[in-house]
Scaffold this motif. Structure first.
Motif, mmCIF file in Angstrom:
data_model
loop_
_atom_site.group_PDB
_atom_site.id
_atom_site.type_symbol
_atom_site.label_atom_id
_atom_site.label_comp_id
_atom_site.label_asym_id
_atom_site.label_seq_id
_atom_site.Cartn_x
_atom_site.Cartn_y
_atom_site.Cartn_z
ATOM 1 N N ILE A 78 0.839 -1.210 0.000
ATOM 2 C CA ILE A 78 0.000 0.000 0.000
ATOM 3 C C ILE A 78 0.866 1.248 0.000
ATOM 4 O O ILE A 78 0.625 2.204 -0.761
ATOM 5 N N LEU A 81 2.491 1.690 -3.472
ATOM 6 C CA LEU A 81 1.538 2.117 -4.497
ATOM 7 C C LEU A 81 1.136 3.576 -4.301
ATOM 8 O O LEU A 81 0.954 4.321 -5.280
ATOM 9 N N VAL A 132 -4.298 -10.325 -0.391
ATOM 10 C CA VAL A 132 -4.725 -8.991 -0.818
ATOM 11 C C VAL A 132 -3.542 -8.218 -1.400
ATOM 12 O O VAL A 132 -3.670 -7.506 -2.400
ATOM 13 N N ALA A 133 -2.374 -8.366 -0.787
ATOM 14 C CA ALA A 133 -1.168 -7.709 -1.303
ATOM 15 C C ALA A 133 -0.862 -8.172 -2.714
ATOM 16 O O ALA A 133 -0.529 -7.357 -3.597
ATOM 17 N N LEU A 136 -3.214 -6.604 -5.181
ATOM 18 C CA LEU A 136 -2.941 -5.195 -5.456
ATOM 19 C C LEU A 136 -1.754 -4.993 -6.388
ATOM 20 O O LEU A 136 -1.769 -4.092 -7.231
ATOM 21 N N ILE A 137 -0.720 -5.828 -6.242
ATOM 22 C CA ILE A 137 0.522 -5.562 -6.977
ATOM 23 C C ILE A 137 0.987 -6.743 -7.822
ATOM 24 O O ILE A 137 1.888 -6.600 -8.651
#
Length: 331
Positions: A78, A81, A132-133, A136-137
């Motif tokens: 997070i 990003l 989730v990480a 996201l990436i």
């Protein structure tokens, strides 16, 4: 005899072992005493040191957070990003801390509202947060970071003064946070309530202690400190990835239990966790300088956890046989 009794503590035992190992390494391991090596050894434990602080409070309160490494990784992603999209550090840092606190709050809700054991709940979020990480990436990373952040992750406090040249900036957050956690746990009202909850939950409940609120606060603190560790980790490695900090939870739990915090709750001291932190960092550094790889180091740390519990039990029995000492204190 009273003076001797004061030294008959688990913290003193750990400190002695650490000093002996440090002296051996200084005499027998080439390059151990260089400023660069000491700086790297300290920097390598900066994130774990931050996570150990709330973990001590959680285990004293009969809880545990196995998701700390995944929370760190998610917070790192997070943070990366946010920076990648042009957000300044002054905004990205607090938002990342809030994200970590929300992860901790989610763990707290699972434990306090849904009644799940923290071991099971955080084992689930260990996989979920890292998942989730990755969402996201993906398998990529953020490598372009502000120079101020990179300098924080790689510089020492001074290039000229010998003592400060061995201290990386990444350890400064721990040096600030540790006294605060120490005062809260050992001298504050919250600390007394944490020990009461861990020592006897039923008695704590009948004493009017709001155990739900305190447990929630501890999980939120754990999440926020993991996010801070994620920021430090991102700065130190100059990248944000979903697979950051894999296996950190083993070291953190080993350090806390090796430091004398009872796995059954109700007892423990931050001083013991500090000595255990230094000892584990020292062992990993010596193994690294001896060209022993990370997998083997993990085996040693895992074995150290088992041996430490057995040694603690044996040490108490030995000290109990000494006249006037009674049992060896660990709290």
């Amino acid at each position: 005899m009273t003076t001797l009794r004061g030294f008959a503590t688990w913290e003193t035992f750990l400190g002695g072992i650490t000093v002996v190992l440090a002296v051996y390494a200084a005499c027998a391991i080439p390059g151990f005493t260089t400023s660069f090596n000491i700086s790297q050894a300290i920097a390598g434990m900066s994130e774990k040191a931050l996570i150990v602080l709330p973990m001590v409070l959680l285990i004293v309160a009969r809880e545990i957070d196995l998701s700390v490494a995944s929370t760190l990784a998610l917070s790192s992603v997070i943070f990366g990003l946010l920076l990648q999209h042009g957000m300044p550090l002054s905004v990205a840092v607090p938002l990342t801390l809030i994200a970590g606190a929300l992860c901790g709050a989610f763990n707290g809700l699972l434990v306090t509202r849904l009644g799940l054991p923290s071991l099971v709940a955080t084992l689930g979020t260990l996989a979920m947060f890292r998942g989730v990480a990755y969402m996201l990436i993906g398998a990529g990373s953020v490598n372009t970071l502000p120079s101020a952040l990179v300098n924080f992750g790689n510089d020492t406090l001074s290039d000229t003064l010998p003592v400060l040249s061995s201290l990386p900036w990444t350890i400064v957050p721990f040096l600030i946070a540790a006294p605060i956690f120490g005062v809260v746990l050992h001298h504050g009202v919250l600390g007394r309530r944490v020990f009461a909850i861990g020592g006897n939950p039923e008695t704590a409940r009948y004493s009017g202690i709001n155990m739900t609120r305190i447990r929630m606060q501890l999980f939120i603190a754990s999440g926020a400190m993991c996010a801070l560790a994620g920021i430090v980790f991102t700065a130190r490695l100059s990248n944000a990835r979903a697979d950051n900090a894999l296996g950190f939870e083993l070291d953190v739990i080993t350090i806390v239990l090796l430091g004398g915090v009872s796995v059954f709750g109700g007892s423990g001291r931050l001083l013991g966790a500090f000595w255990a932190l230094v000892l584990v960092a020292l062992i990993r550094n010596v193994l690294g300088l001896s060209l022993i790889g990370g997998d083997a180091q993990g085996t040693v740390v895992g074995s150290l956890l088992i041996v430490s519990l057995l040694a603690s039990k044996s040490a108490k029995a030995i000290f109990a046989t000494l006249p006037g000492l009674g049992r060896m204190r660990k709290v």
